[in-house]
Design a protein around this motif. Structure first.
Motif, PDB file in Angstrom:
ATOM      1  N   ARG A  57      47.552  32.050  39.875  1.00 43.59           N
ATOM      2  CA  ARG A  57      48.027  33.276  39.223  1.00 43.59           C
ATOM      3  C   ARG A  57      46.869  34.218  38.926  1.00 43.59           C
ATOM      4  O   ARG A  57      46.958  35.421  39.150  1.00 43.59           O
ATOM      5  N   GLU A  60      45.591  35.827  42.032  1.00 42.24           N
ATOM      6  CA  GLU A  60      46.488  36.873  42.521  1.00 42.24           C
ATOM      7  C   GLU A  60      46.342  38.135  41.666  1.00 42.24           C
ATOM      8  O   GLU A  60      46.272  39.248  42.192  1.00 42.24           O
ATOM      9  N   GLU A  61      46.269  37.938  40.359  1.00 43.74           N
ATOM     10  CA  GLU A  61      46.106  39.087  39.460  1.00 43.74           C
ATOM     11  C   GLU A  61      44.811  39.837  39.704  1.00 43.74           C
ATOM     12  O   GLU A  61      44.748  41.048  39.575  1.00 43.74           O
ATOM     13  N   ILE A  65      43.650  36.683  46.120  1.00 43.89           N
ATOM     14  CA  ILE A  65      44.629  36.145  47.067  1.00 43.89           C
ATOM     15  C   ILE A  65      45.932  36.935  46.936  1.00 43.89           C
ATOM     16  O   ILE A  65      46.167  37.578  45.910  1.00 43.89           O
ATOM     17  N   HIS A  66      46.742  36.884  47.975  1.00 41.11           N
ATOM     18  CA  HIS A  66      48.030  37.570  47.928  1.00 41.11           C
ATOM     19  C   HIS A  66      49.105  36.616  48.428  1.00 41.11           C
ATOM     20  O   HIS A  66      48.810  35.673  49.154  1.00 41.11           O
ATOM     21  N   GLN A  67      50.329  36.891  48.056  1.00 43.92           N
ATOM     22  CA  GLN A  67      51.434  36.068  48.539  1.00 43.92           C
ATOM     23  C   GLN A  67      51.717  36.429  49.981  1.00 43.92           C
ATOM     24  O   GLN A  67      51.840  37.596  50.322  1.00 43.92           O
ATOM     25  N   SER A  75      56.367  29.318  48.748  1.00 40.96           N
ATOM     26  CA  SER A  75      55.365  30.347  48.426  1.00 40.96           C
ATOM     27  C   SER A  75      54.032  29.953  49.022  1.00 40.96           C
ATOM     28  O   SER A  75      53.570  28.835  48.836  1.00 40.96           O
ATOM     29  N   TYR A  77      49.963  31.477  49.908  1.00 44.99           N
ATOM     30  CA  TYR A  77      48.960  32.471  49.538  1.00 44.99           C
ATOM     31  C   TYR A  77      47.869  32.522  50.586  1.00 44.99           C
ATOM     32  O   TYR A  77      47.550  31.514  51.211  1.00 44.99           O
ATOM     33  N   CYS A  80      42.550  37.522  50.298  1.00 49.90           N
ATOM     34  CA  CYS A  80      42.626  38.967  50.493  1.00 49.90           C
ATOM     35  C   CYS A  80      41.414  39.475  51.259  1.00 49.90           C
ATOM     36  O   CYS A  80      40.381  38.822  51.319  1.00 49.90           O
ATOM     37  N   HIS A  89      45.941  45.569  44.993  1.00 56.21           N
ATOM     38  CA  HIS A  89      45.967  44.870  46.282  1.00 56.21           C
ATOM     39  C   HIS A  89      46.175  45.885  47.400  1.00 56.21           C
ATOM     40  O   HIS A  89      46.846  46.888  47.214  1.00 56.21           O
TER      41      HIS A  89
END
Ligand code: ZN
Ligand code: ZN
Ligand code: ZN
Length: 140
Positions: A57, A60-61, A65-67, A75, A77, A80, A89
């Protein structure tokens, strides 16, 4: 490699904890392949799940990394590009999902097919997924 990881954590305002270093290393080694939390759990040999979840998390925030939405329902990841920052992003790229080995990779940004959205609709995100066989599965 190790230095690269430290630099990335610094750049994205993340404290360098052991789990963050380990998880980020797994993403760097994956070379553009998307990973599910199960893949990461296996690579880390049974880490604490809650800590791992929080680590993903925060990555990602913070724009690390991105989904990678691939339509498989799991899910995943992926790391990025350098363009993603703590604030935003920039992963406006498609993903390729191999239906045989279930691997998903990030694709280089290419021309996106224009989609007509009915008037009055607001697009917030879009996911482009290409399905088929990866090179290895196509040439067994
Ligand atoms: Zn990103
Ligand atoms: Zn494949
Ligand atoms: Zn991606």
């Amino acid at each position: 490699m190790q230095e690269d990881i430290m630099e990335k954590l610094d750049k994205h305002d993340l404290r360098k904890t052991i789990i963050r270093k380990d998880v980020l290393k797994i993403f760097v080694q994956a070379e553009g392949k998307a990973l599910s939390s199960k893949d990461i759990e296996q690579a880390l040999e049974n880490p604490d799940r809650i800590t791992l979840y929080r680590t993903l998390r925060s990555f990602e925030e913070k724009g690390l990394i991105h989904q990678a939405v691939d339509g498989s329902g799991t899910s995943k990841y992926a790391l990025c590009s350098e363009d993603c920052t703590v604030h935003e992003h920039q992963d406006d790229h498609a993903h390729f999902h191999c239906t045989k080995c279930e691997q998903t990779i990030c694709l280089e940004t290419g021309p996106r097919s224009p989609v007509n959205v009915p008037e009055g609709y607001i697009v917030r995100r879009s996911y482009l997924v290409l399905e088929g066989l990866c090179r290895r599965c196509a040439n067994p």
